[in-house]
Design a protein around this motif. Structure first.
Motif, PDB file in Angstrom:
ATOM      1  N   LEU A   8       0.634  -1.124   0.070  1.00 42.31           N
ATOM      2  CA  LEU A   8      -0.022  -0.161   0.062  1.00 42.31           C
ATOM      3  C   LEU A   8       0.709   1.426   0.004  1.00 42.31           C
ATOM      4  O   LEU A   8       0.873   2.260  -0.759  1.00 42.31           O
ATOM      5  N   GLY A   9       1.781   1.272   1.007  1.00 44.20           N
ATOM      6  CA  GLY A   9       2.575   2.643   1.167  1.00 44.20           C
ATOM      7  C   GLY A   9       3.896   2.650   0.340  1.00 44.20           C
ATOM      8  O   GLY A   9       4.544   3.783   0.519  1.00 44.20           O
ATOM      9  N   CYS A  12       6.629   0.005   4.258  1.00 46.98           N
ATOM     10  CA  CYS A  12       6.919  -1.050   5.478  1.00 46.98           C
ATOM     11  C   CYS A  12       7.249  -2.552   4.691  1.00 46.98           C
ATOM     12  O   CYS A  12       8.509  -2.805   4.848  1.00 46.98           O
ATOM     13  N   ARG A  13       6.355  -3.168   3.923  1.00 48.64           N
ATOM     14  CA  ARG A  13       6.499  -4.439   3.462  1.00 48.64           C
ATOM     15  C   ARG A  13       7.356  -4.500   2.082  1.00 48.64           C
ATOM     16  O   ARG A  13       8.163  -5.221   2.072  1.00 48.64           O
ATOM     17  N   HIS A  43       3.222   8.105   0.863  1.00 48.59           N
ATOM     18  CA  HIS A  43       4.796   8.262   1.375  1.00 48.59           C
ATOM     19  C   HIS A  43       5.606   8.529   0.228  1.00 48.59           C
ATOM     20  O   HIS A  43       6.829   8.088   0.287  1.00 48.59           O
ATOM     21  N   ASP A 123       0.054  -6.157   7.262  1.00 47.16           N
ATOM     22  CA  ASP A 123       0.757  -4.929   7.243  1.00 47.16           C
ATOM     23  C   ASP A 123       1.097  -4.536   8.620  1.00 47.16           C
ATOM     24  O   ASP A 123       0.193  -4.505   9.599  1.00 47.16           O
TER      25      ASP A 123
HETATM   26  P1  4NP Z   1       2.786  -0.894   3.515  1.00 50.21           P
HETATM   27  O1  4NP Z   1       2.453  -0.416   4.859  1.00 50.21           O
HETATM   28  O2  4NP Z   1       1.846  -1.047   2.453  1.00 50.21           O
HETATM   29  O3  4NP Z   1       3.577  -2.251   4.121  1.00 50.21           O
HETATM   30  O4  4NP Z   1       4.089   0.225   3.247  1.00 50.21           O
HETATM   31  C1  4NP Z   1       1.594   0.914   4.997  1.00 50.21           C
HETATM   32  C2  4NP Z   1       2.304   2.019   5.247  1.00 50.21           C
HETATM   33  C3  4NP Z   1       1.489   3.260   5.148  1.00 50.21           C
HETATM   34  C4  4NP Z   1       0.220   3.442   4.983  1.00 50.21           C
HETATM   35  C5  4NP Z   1      -0.508   1.905   4.670  1.00 50.21           C
HETATM   36  C6  4NP Z   1       0.132   0.815   4.905  1.00 50.21           C
HETATM   37  N1  4NP Z   1      -0.695   4.281   5.099  1.00 50.21           N
HETATM   38  O5  4NP Z   1      -1.966   4.399   4.653  1.00 50.21           O
HETATM   39  O6  4NP Z   1       0.073   5.462   5.190  1.00 50.21           O
END
Ligand code: 4NP
Length: 159
Positions: A8-9, A12-13, A43, A123
């Motif tokens: 998503l962002g 993180c993953r 981000h 997440d």
């Molecule tokens: P990611 O985690 O998808 O593993 O990078 C997230 C980081 C930020 C957000 C959502 C998921 N966010 O909505 O800001």
């Protein structure tokens, strides 16, 4: 082969997956280019989350130079394979697919580890630091399964 990992962002993953899969591919002698992206642009331009960087560093992977990018339609042209971390990401990427060929490129990241299960990488964004270690381990195992599958394919192609 060019592979894109999407969450998503993109902080993180998928940055963990980019770092781990890229290093494992190099070690396996596979000439792969790995990148990552996020379906939301919240981000864009940021470095990976400090706990993603920390768990990677503790395990010998440096992901500090990565910067978040948003998934875009032209990524279907740039990449041979697009791995998604979860179903919500799958659905968003799928909506942007223009053709059946685009759609065929999209797979769950854990598909090779848990075939047919559509298993998600949780997440860690919504929890505390303790969530990053199991996520790292799952991504590492998923990466090993991806490498193992393609090493076999490459071996067969050469004989
Ligand atoms: P990611 O985690 O998808 O593993 O990078 C997230 C980081 C930020 C957000 C959502 C998921 N966010 O909505 O800001």
């Amino acid at each position: 082969m060019k592979i894109l990992v999407v969450c998503l962002g993109n902080i993180c993953r998928s940055p963990i997956a980019e770092g781990v899969l890229q290093q494992m591919a190099v070690e396996a002698g596979l000439g792969w280019q790995i990148a990552s992206a996020g379906t939301n642009g919240y981000h864009t331009g940021e470095a990976p989350h400090k706990y993603s960087q920390k768990i990677c560093r503790q395990n010998g992977y440096d992901i500090g130079a990565q910067r978040a990018a948003r998934f875009k339609v032209s990524d279907f042209d740039t990449y041979d394979l697009i791995y998604v971390m979860a179903r919500d990401v799958y659905n968003e990427v799928k909506q942007l697919a223009r053709t059946e060929a685009d759609l065929q490129k999209v797979q769950f990241f854990l598909e090779e580890l848990f075939p047919g299960e559509k298993r998600e990488v949780p997440d860690p964004w919504y929890g505390n630091e303790s969530g990053y270690e199991p996520v790292f381990q799952l991504i590492k195992e998923g990466s090993e399964a991806i490498i193992a599958k393609h090493k076999i394919i490459t071996y067969k192609e050469n004989f």
